[in-house]
Design a protein around this motif. Structure first.
Motif, PDB file in Angstrom:
ATOM      1  N   UNK A 157       9.819  -3.285  -3.358  1.00  0.00           N
ATOM      2  CA  UNK A 157       8.416  -3.889  -3.213  1.00  0.00           C
ATOM      3  C   UNK A 157       7.916  -3.958  -2.013  1.00  0.00           C
ATOM      4  N   UNK A 158       8.971  -4.052  -0.732  1.00  0.00           N
ATOM      5  CA  UNK A 158       8.427  -4.250   0.486  1.00  0.00           C
ATOM      6  C   UNK A 158       7.717  -3.032   0.696  1.00  0.00           C
ATOM      7  N   UNK A 159       8.481  -1.857   0.648  1.00  0.00           N
ATOM      8  CA  UNK A 159       8.093  -0.720   0.903  1.00  0.00           C
ATOM      9  C   UNK A 159       6.664  -0.231   0.363  1.00  0.00           C
ATOM     10  N   UNK A 160       6.636  -0.675  -0.792  1.00  0.00           N
ATOM     11  CA  UNK A 160       5.344  -0.306  -1.698  1.00  0.00           C
ATOM     12  C   UNK A 160       4.111  -1.329  -1.100  1.00  0.00           C
ATOM     13  N   UNK A 161       4.428  -2.377  -0.782  1.00  0.00           N
ATOM     14  CA  UNK A 161       3.427  -3.364  -0.472  1.00  0.00           C
ATOM     15  C   UNK A 161       3.121  -2.881   1.105  1.00  0.00           C
ATOM     16  N   UNK A 162       3.968  -2.513   2.089  1.00  0.00           N
ATOM     17  CA  UNK A 162       3.739  -1.885   3.270  1.00  0.00           C
ATOM     18  C   UNK A 162       2.869  -0.710   3.250  1.00  0.00           C
ATOM     19  N   UNK A 163       3.100   0.208   2.491  1.00  0.00           N
ATOM     20  CA  UNK A 163       2.179   1.427   2.131  1.00  0.00           C
ATOM     21  C   UNK A 163       0.810   1.044   1.861  1.00  0.00           C
ATOM     22  N   UNK A 164       0.772   0.116   0.823  1.00  0.00           N
ATOM     23  CA  UNK A 164      -0.623  -0.460   0.098  1.00  0.00           C
ATOM     24  C   UNK A 164      -1.335  -1.064   1.476  1.00  0.00           C
ATOM     25  N   UNK A 165      -0.801  -1.964   2.252  1.00  0.00           N
ATOM     26  CA  UNK A 165      -1.508  -2.600   3.329  1.00  0.00           C
ATOM     27  C   UNK A 165      -1.785  -1.540   4.331  1.00  0.00           C
ATOM     28  N   UNK A 166      -1.173  -0.554   4.832  1.00  0.00           N
ATOM     29  CA  UNK A 166      -1.578   0.392   5.775  1.00  0.00           C
ATOM     30  C   UNK A 166      -2.814   0.998   5.336  1.00  0.00           C
ATOM     31  N   UNK A 167      -2.760   1.524   3.917  1.00  0.00           N
ATOM     32  CA  UNK A 167      -3.715   2.457   3.459  1.00  0.00           C
ATOM     33  C   UNK A 167      -5.193   1.680   3.224  1.00  0.00           C
ATOM     34  N   UNK A 168      -4.884   0.268   3.027  1.00  0.00           N
ATOM     35  CA  UNK A 168      -6.240  -0.313   2.768  1.00  0.00           C
ATOM     36  C   UNK A 168      -6.912  -0.837   4.035  1.00  0.00           C
TER      37      UNK A 168
END
Length: 201
Positions: A157-168
């Protein structure tokens, strides 16, 4: 010339002045000496609050963290077995990320310049600190959304959320639409995709 005493000039006052001055000069061109002169104080006084220019960037992002957390004054009722939990988590996560971006919006262009300054090839120490800074904000997003995943699920979840945050965030930095409305749509779509695969538990 009269100088401010050390206990008169707060971190917030120095940061506010840096943001206004940086907006005029550009972040790359801003120097702490210019900032001290703008505030009618000395470099020694600036140093009591900020040991280097990059700490002003961290203080600006910290302010966004605080603004985001203030939008969540009360935790939601604890009911992790509710079928609505995933939907509520997604809504809270979206609200948290949007609140964070909105807090930076008054200095949208300058925020981009600050991050470019961090990512310059000669600033390896700042790049490493920047990764830790992203991780810290992501953890606050998880807390605000009350995500309860643990162990391997939490790591994913942290990996996915970090990737989402950076992309956004990158999308937001490039977004020239009014109030960065295109980014809001991008964020909502990404969150819905995560909800479908039950990422935001």
């Amino acid at each position: 010339m009269r100088f401010y005493m050390d206990n008169t000039l707060t971190r917030d006052a120095i940061l506010d002045a840096a943001l206004k001055l940086g907006n005029e000069t550009g972040w790359e061109q801003l120097t702490l000496y210019q900032l001290a002169r703008q505030l009618n104080t000395s470099l020694a006084v600036i140093h009591t609050q900020f040991a280097q220019k990059d700490e002003l960037v961290d203080a600006w992002l910290d302010r966004a963290d605080r603004a985001m957390l203030k939008s969540f004054p009360q935790p939601r009722p604890a009911n992790p077995t509710s079928p609505l939990t995933l939907q509520l988590n997604t809504l809270r996560l979206g609200s948290a990320m949007q609140s964070w971006l909105d807090a930076l919006s008054p200095y949208h262009r300058l925020t981009g310049e600050m991050l470019l300054y961090k990512l310059e090839p000669g600033h390896i120490h700042l790049q490493a600190a920047g990764l830790l800074r992203v991780s810290r904000t992501v953890q606050w997003f998880r807390e605000a959304a009350e995500l309860r995943a643990s162990h391997l699920q939490r790591i994913g979840q942290e990996v996915a959320l970090t990737g989402l945050f950076i992309r956004v965030f990158i999308h937001w930095l490039k977004d020239t639409s009014p109030q960065q409305c295109h980014t809001k749509k991008t964020l909502q779509k990404a969150l819905r995709r995560g909800q479908r695969v039950q990422l935001w538990k």
